[in-house]
Design a protein around this motif. Structure first.
Motif, PDB file in Angstrom:
ATOM      1  N   GLU A  26       0.835  -1.202   0.000  1.00 56.31           N
ATOM      2  CA  GLU A  26       0.000   0.000   0.000  1.00 56.31           C
ATOM      3  C   GLU A  26       0.873   1.257   0.000  1.00 56.31           C
ATOM      4  OE1 GLU A  26      -4.079  -1.119   2.336  1.00 56.31           O
ATOM      5  OE2 GLU A  26      -2.219  -1.215   3.518  1.00 56.31           O
ATOM      6  N   ILE A  27       1.939   1.235   0.795  1.00 57.18           N
ATOM      7  CA  ILE A  27       2.845   2.375   0.858  1.00 57.18           C
ATOM      8  C   ILE A  27       3.526   2.582  -0.496  1.00 57.18           C
ATOM      9  CG2 ILE A  27       4.993   3.210   1.916  1.00 57.18           C
ATOM     10  CD1 ILE A  27       3.939   1.910   4.561  1.00 57.18           C
ATOM     11  N   MET A  28       3.975   1.498  -1.117  1.00 56.93           N
ATOM     12  CA  MET A  28       4.627   1.620  -2.418  1.00 56.93           C
ATOM     13  C   MET A  28       3.650   2.112  -3.483  1.00 56.93           C
ATOM     14  SD  MET A  28       7.853   1.079  -2.163  1.00 56.93           S
ATOM     15  CE  MET A  28       7.758   1.921  -0.580  1.00 56.93           C
ATOM     16  N   GLU A  29       2.384   1.703  -3.408  1.00 55.76           N
ATOM     17  CA  GLU A  29       1.385   2.199  -4.358  1.00 55.76           C
ATOM     18  C   GLU A  29       1.159   3.690  -4.167  1.00 55.76           C
ATOM     19  OE1 GLU A  29      -2.210  -0.134  -4.711  1.00 55.76           O
ATOM     20  OE2 GLU A  29      -1.053  -1.990  -4.838  1.00 55.76           O
ATOM     21  N   ALA A  30       1.138   4.153  -2.911  1.00 51.54           N
ATOM     22  CA  ALA A  30       1.025   5.590  -2.647  1.00 51.54           C
ATOM     23  C   ALA A  30       2.228   6.322  -3.231  1.00 51.54           C
ATOM     24  CB  ALA A  30       0.904   5.853  -1.148  1.00 51.54           C
ATOM     25  N   CYS A  31       3.409   5.725  -3.116  1.00 50.35           N
ATOM     26  CA  CYS A  31       4.618   6.302  -3.710  1.00 50.35           C
ATOM     27  C   CYS A  31       4.493   6.344  -5.229  1.00 50.35           C
ATOM     28  CB  CYS A  31       5.850   5.504  -3.312  1.00 50.35           C
ATOM     29  SG  CYS A  31       6.303   5.645  -1.573  1.00 50.35           S
ATOM     30  N   GLY A  32       3.922   5.306  -5.810  1.00 52.98           N
ATOM     31  CA  GLY A  32       3.723   5.274  -7.256  1.00 52.98           C
ATOM     32  C   GLY A  32       2.791   6.373  -7.729  1.00 52.98           C
ATOM     33  N   VAL A  33       1.717   6.604  -6.991  1.00 49.94           N
ATOM     34  CA  VAL A  33       0.788   7.691  -7.346  1.00 49.94           C
ATOM     35  C   VAL A  33       1.522   9.024  -7.276  1.00 49.94           C
ATOM     36  CG1 VAL A  33      -1.289   8.936  -6.605  1.00 49.94           C
ATOM     37  CG2 VAL A  33      -1.291   6.438  -6.678  1.00 49.94           C
ATOM     38  N   ALA A  34       2.324   9.217  -6.230  1.00 49.49           N
ATOM     39  CA  ALA A  34       3.095  10.458  -6.102  1.00 49.49           C
ATOM     40  C   ALA A  34       4.058  10.615  -7.275  1.00 49.49           C
ATOM     41  CB  ALA A  34       3.861  10.465  -4.779  1.00 49.49           C
ATOM     42  N   ALA A  35       4.710   9.527  -7.657  1.00 51.11           N
ATOM     43  CA  ALA A  35       5.656   9.587  -8.768  1.00 51.11           C
ATOM     44  C   ALA A  35       4.939   9.898 -10.084  1.00 51.11           C
ATOM     45  CB  ALA A  35       6.434   8.278  -8.883  1.00 51.11           C
ATOM     46  N   ALA A  36       3.750   9.322 -10.261  1.00 49.85           N
ATOM     47  CA  ALA A  36       2.982   9.601 -11.476  1.00 49.85           C
ATOM     48  C   ALA A  36       2.596  11.076 -11.536  1.00 49.85           C
ATOM     49  CB  ALA A  36       1.731   8.728 -11.526  1.00 49.85           C
ATOM     50  N   PHE A  37       2.316  11.646 -10.405  1.00 54.63           N
ATOM     51  CA  PHE A  37       1.907  13.041 -10.352  1.00 54.63           C
ATOM     52  C   PHE A  37       3.107  13.984 -10.305  1.00 54.63           C
ATOM     53  CE2 PHE A  37       0.331  16.909  -8.337  1.00 54.63           C
ATOM     54  CZ  PHE A  37      -0.792  17.159  -9.106  1.00 54.63           C
ATOM     55  N   GLY A  38       4.130  13.598  -9.543  1.00 53.46           N
ATOM     56  CA  GLY A  38       5.256  14.491  -9.299  1.00 53.46           C
ATOM     57  C   GLY A  38       6.485  14.229 -10.143  1.00 53.46           C
ATOM     58  N   GLY A  39       6.454  13.195 -10.965  1.00 50.40           N
ATOM     59  CA  GLY A  39       7.577  12.916 -11.845  1.00 50.40           C
ATOM     60  C   GLY A  39       8.795  12.363 -11.140  1.00 50.40           C
TER      61      GLY A  39
END
Length: 121
Positions: free
Chosen positions: A85-98
């Motif tokens: 779940e934490i890594m998925e949250a990181c993935g969403v951040a990366a998708a948004f924040g590059g």
């Protein structure tokens, strides 16, 4: 706390708590109002505390706020978020924040999660 029990994440969080303590002494009313507001925002509601911590983690990564990344990784662990779940949250951040968000997620968040999931907090 014994010296051998202090890992990087614990020391980082202690530094933050120390700074907040000083701010609270110098600005008690502002600190009290900010803390009350923040606590109210993170109470269970239509979104669970865990979901709110995961959101806060993602936002802190995009904002590149290192203290909040570690603090909200701890919040995620405290609310029983899984590593996935934490890594998925990181993935969403990366998708948004590059790329900048991804660099923070693959270093600070993973290190903090590792420390927090292997020690009592």
């Amino acid at each position: 706390m014994e010296e051998q029990d202090v890992n990087w994440t614990t020391a980082f969080l202690q530094e933050y708590k120390h700074g907040i303590g000083i701010f609270s002494e110098k600005m008690p009313e502002a600190a009290r109002h900010f803390n009350a507001f923040s606590e109210a925002c993170f109470n269970d509601g239509e979104l669970s505390k865990k979901d709110k911590q995961l959101m806060a983690l993602s936002i802190s990564i995009v904002a590149q706020d290192e203290y909040c990344m570690v603090y909200h990784t701890k919040g995620c662990v405290d609310q029983a978020a899984s590593e996935q779940e934490i890594m998925e949250a990181c993935g969403v951040a990366a998708a948004f924040g590059g790329g900048a968000a991804l660099r923070q997620a693959v270093t600070l968040v993973q290190d903090a999660y590792s420390d927090l999931s292997t020690t009592k907090h």
